[in-house]
Design an enzyme around this catalytic site. Structure first.
Site, PDB file in Angstrom:
ATOM      1  CE1 TYR A 134      10.526   6.404   4.184  1.00 33.86           C
ATOM      2  CE2 TYR A 134      10.053   4.937   6.202  1.00 33.86           C
ATOM      3  CZ  TYR A 134       9.545   5.804   5.200  1.00 33.86           C
ATOM      4  OH  TYR A 134       8.334   5.710   4.988  1.00 33.86           O
ATOM      5  N   GLY A 175       0.824  -1.327   0.183  1.00 33.39           N
ATOM      6  CA  GLY A 175       0.076  -0.092  -0.145  1.00 33.39           C
ATOM      7  C   GLY A 175       0.931   1.238  -0.018  1.00 33.39           C
ATOM      8  CG  ASP A 185      40.133  36.284 -12.570  1.00 31.91           C
ATOM      9  OD1 ASP A 185      40.250  36.000 -11.500  1.00 31.91           O
ATOM     10  OD2 ASP A 185      40.626  37.409 -13.091  1.00 31.91           O
ATOM     11  CG  ASP A 204      40.407  34.396 -18.851  1.00 33.66           C
ATOM     12  OD1 ASP A 204      40.666  35.796 -18.964  1.00 33.66           O
ATOM     13  OD2 ASP A 204      39.538  33.760 -18.414  1.00 33.66           O
TER      14      ASP A 204
END
Length: 812
Positions: free
Chosen positions: A150, A77, A560, A558
């Site tokens: 649980y 159920g 950063d 590049d």
């Protein structure tokens, strides 16, 4: 096939068009033909649905009193709507659904529950073989881990948080619960991996398995993964109190698509991702480090066919007759809830008592039948309060012959429940927080004869869908009392109009429709994404080989986000030692020309990179350049910079009004940073600031606004990194045998586009006139995922990978 059982291919084109239009910013490149994609949407697919529990129980067969046992299967159920939707996917010829979940305890020959941990491997194999006939795969978890997952973390930590409940300080969370939660998710990921095949769709259900999407995506990077959260999702202010907030959000973002019951839950999730992880979002998706995670709203329905068949059974009709005889000449109000704070049972009883007090004419004529069943946890104080309220109401408004409240605290037989739903004159739902509340939908299906009204809390997920219901605020006792009176006095004509509206929705949006819609949307999202150009992962062998074979090499980087990770405080983005060492080795080779092209100012570049002999530097997005071991050259020396005062005053205006924002004034540009501001307010202020700048400065001066990562930069219109690339390539770009350029954000796209044009120019000058656009000695590399929109030809996943590639070249 009934109309509600949507064929997975029935609405393929419509789904694809909706996904493509609503999320077009997520995808780039040419779009494939709708006909081709529609056909692919209708093709057969295999779905692995992961749920915490399997909806099946295993019982020892009478044939095997001793191990190894054989087994019989029965239905478990709970969560009937979810499982009905999942099962319906197997009714479609275009899909095959396998259900995977924890088997829980088994039932022995005496009818007692036993732990599966004690079973022999042969008995477990028999369980697997038996469940295979039901297209189910069991997951076995040891008792201690299962309990911590649980009963511990799921029920004591996550469930209260998701339902806006405060944690009980007298019972703090056990640290082992989180370990158990993670371990169970790992066990599920391993179980999925064992049955996964390329092309499968993995569909994860609810809050018990929130880490699972990320774990599966690591094991199978190309997997299509859906996550559906059946519970509410709280506001970011509350969710941020969770100690494991980042891990939970990251786990969820391993999905291809995430579904919620309502838009408000989705909005709260988007806000949490923005505030906790600093990610950018739109109403339909999250930009998770360049990869778009789709966000959708899919209200769940019920198994309408099952309810209709069950309510028509002779045994149910018999119970209906008995109940009508028992409550003859009485108006029946029905309520069924779990015994939890969020169920609003206390509020319901308070409101019902107020109703009897305000409207004496209904006394002795109305009975509230309240059915409760055990909640997530035992709550003695709540139980005592409810008993006290029931006693008070019955004492004040009841008699020996009649009790206005019938309180039934236990599991109710399904047939009795169906009978109550059929004879009720009113359904009263006062939950103060609920994911969906399918009980209200079951009531609608059972009311095909009476058309009784539905009073529905505005805090249920169902409230936004069932428009014929009367919405109530459970905390407004007088308002609820008035609504009960209004509903009981409602004319048959109004009842019919309201009921028809509700019934039409419930029947057309059942559990089967929900499941097929979610899966359809997930698949359409993936197919729409296939039209985007995917940038391949950098081929390190090719990268190294062409570098070694070349005698004149140009490397442009590049800073950063490329040589160092992005940080909230720019000053903390310091060069790692291994990166500095690699650059020193590469620059020491006279065949190499290396330049770091950054948005940083000259002072920062000199301080951290200036000591590397042979390294060229460019600062402020191309405003300055310093050739190897030379002096800085201001490329904008003759340019009018009077616009800076106007920009500075505007930035100061917004800085004063945006807490956490800062201004970075450079020699040739000004940047407004809002990375440390409130994410949503910062984005809003940035848009307002942009409008102000465009009207006051940009329209009158030769400057442009650059939108960076949590920043706005105003710079001269002639300045960008692409111009520096052209300068470094020189008048004879064909001189370079190896060119590598790496970057991570929008400013670096100028470099990639410039190199693409120059590569074509070099190809056009080749003696044979060929135009080889995939020349291996040009490497434009973006830092981010493969589906990131970029003009680069290759990608690496992080700045660490860039440094590793440089170390490889340094040691070549």
């Amino acid at each position: 096939m009934p109309k509600s059982q949507l064929d997975l291919g029935e609405a393929a084109e419509r789904s694809l068009q909706v996904v493509s239009l609503s999320r077009q910013s997520s995808f780039s490149g040419a779009v494939e033909s709708a006909h081709t994609k529609s056909a692919e949407l209708k093709s057969h697919m295999r779905i692995i649905a992961a749920t915490h529990f399997l909806p099946l129980c295993v019982t020892v067969s009478e044939e095997t009193p001793e191990e190894p046992y054989k087994w019989t299967i029965s239905r478990r159920g709970g969560h009937t709507a979810m499982y009905a939707g999942i099962r319906s996917l197997n009714d479609n010829p275009n899909s095959e659904c396998t259900l995977l979940g924890w088997i829980g305890n088994y039932i022995d020959s005496k009818g007692e529950k036993r732990s599966c941990s004690t079973l022999t491997e042969e008995s477990r194999d028999n369980i697997r073989q038996t469940l295979a006939e039901y297209r189910a795969v069991p997951v076995f978890i040891d008792d201690e881990t299962a309990n911590g997952h649980y009963e511990g973390y799921s029920k004591q930590v996550l469930w209260p948080l998701l339902h806006y409940m405060s944690w009980d300080d007298s019972h703090p969370a056990d640290p082992s619960w989180w370990n158990s939660y993670r371990k169970v998710n790992e066990i599920f990921a391993s179980a999925i991996s064992q049955i996964y095949s390329d092309g499968d769709v993995v569909w994860v259900q609810d809050y018990h398995l929130l880490l699972l999407p990320e774990m599966v995506s690591k094991l199978h990077p190309a997997a299509t993964i859906g996550l559906f959260l059946h519970s509410p999702f709280p506001s970011s202010e509350l969710f941020r109190s969770l100690p494991q907030r980042k891990e939970i959000l990251s786990g969820m973002l391993g999905s291809t698509s995430i579904g919620f019951q309502t838009y408000s839950y989705a909005r709260h999730f988007l806000s949490s991702c923005t505030r906790v992880l600093g990610l950018e979002s739109t109403p339909t998706g999250i930009d998770n480090k360049g990869s778009i995670v789709s966000i959708g709203v899919f209200p769940i329905g019920i198994d309408v066919k099952f309810v209709q068949e069950r309510r028509s059974l002779p045994c149910v009709k018999s119970k209906i007759g008995n109940l009508r005889e028992m409550f003859a000449n009485k108006y029946i109000i029905i309520g069924r809830d779990k015994l939890d704070e969020v169920a609003g049972i206390k509020q319901k009883l308070e409101a019902f008592e107020r109703f009897l007090e305000m409207y004496p004419k209904w006394q002795d004529k109305v009975v509230l039948i309240q059915v409760t069943q055990p909640g997530q946890t035992r709550q003695p104080r709540l139980e005592a309060k409810i008993s006290e309220l029931v006693t008070s109401i019955n004492s004040n408004y009841g008699s020996l012959e009649f009790m206005p409240v019938m309180y039934h605290h236990s599991f109710l037989d399904t047939d009795e429940y169906m009978a109550l739903l059929n004879i009720a004159d009113l359904c009263l739902i006062t939950v103060i927080r609920d994911g969906m509340n399918t009980g209200s939908l079951e009531f609608v299906v059972c009311q095909q004869d009476k058309h009784s009204p539905l009073l529905l809390s505005e805090f249920t997920g169902t409230a936004g869908s069932v428009s014929g219901a009367i919405q109530i605020n459970p905390w407004d006792y007088e308002g609820v009392a008035q609504a009960i009176d209004t509903a009981l006095r409602m004319s048959p004509e109004e009842k019919k109009v309201r009921y028809d509206e509700m019934y039409k929705y419930v029947v057309s949006h059942d559990a089967q429709h929900w499941a097929s819609t979610v899966v359809q949307d997930l698949r359409a999202t993936v197919l729409a994404g296939k039209s985007s150009s995917s940038t391949p992962l950098l081929d390190l062998d090719l990268f190294k080989r062409t570098f070694v074979e070349s005698s004149k090499r140009l490397i442009m980087l590049d800073y950063d986000g490329t040589l160092t990770p992005i940080t909230n405080i720019p000053a903390e983005a310091l060069p790692p030692p291994e990166m500095l060492e690699a650059l020193k080795k590469i620059c020491a080779d006279p065949r190499n020309f290396v330049c770091v092209i950054s948005g940083r100012d000259r002072e920062f570049l000199n301080l951290h990179l200036g000591s590397i002999k042979g390294l060229a530097l460019s600062g402020e997005h191309g405003s300055f350049i310093r050739y190897a071991d030379g002096e800085w050259i201001n490329l904008l020396e003759e340019m009018d910079m009077s616009w800076k005062d106007d920009v500075m005053s505007i930035f100061q205006f917004y800085t004063e009004r945006t807490a956490g924002s800062t201004i970075e004034a450079k020699e040739t540009s000004i940047t407004w940073h809002f990375r440390n501001a409130d994410p949503e307010y910062g984005e809003f202020q940035a848009k307002e600031c942009m409008n102000h700048l465009e009207n006051s400065v940009v329209s009158k001066r030769p400057v442009e606004i650059l939108v960076g990562k949590k920043c706005l930069e105003v710079r001269p219109i002639s300045v960008n990194k692409g111009e520096i690339v052209k300068r470094l390539m020189g008048a004879h770009p064909e001189q370079w045998e190896f060119v590598a350029c790496a970057g991570d954000d929008k400013t670096d796209e100028d470099m990639f586009r410039a190199l693409r044009v120059m590569k074509r120019s070099v190809a056009d000058k080749q003696p044979d006139g060929s135009n080889d656009h995939s020349s291996p000695h040009y490497f434009t590399i973006t830092v981010g995922p493969s589906d990131k929109k970029s003009a680069a030809l290759w990608h690496v996943t992080s700045s660490h990978k860039v440094v590793e590639a440089l170390e490889m070249l340094a040691n070549a």
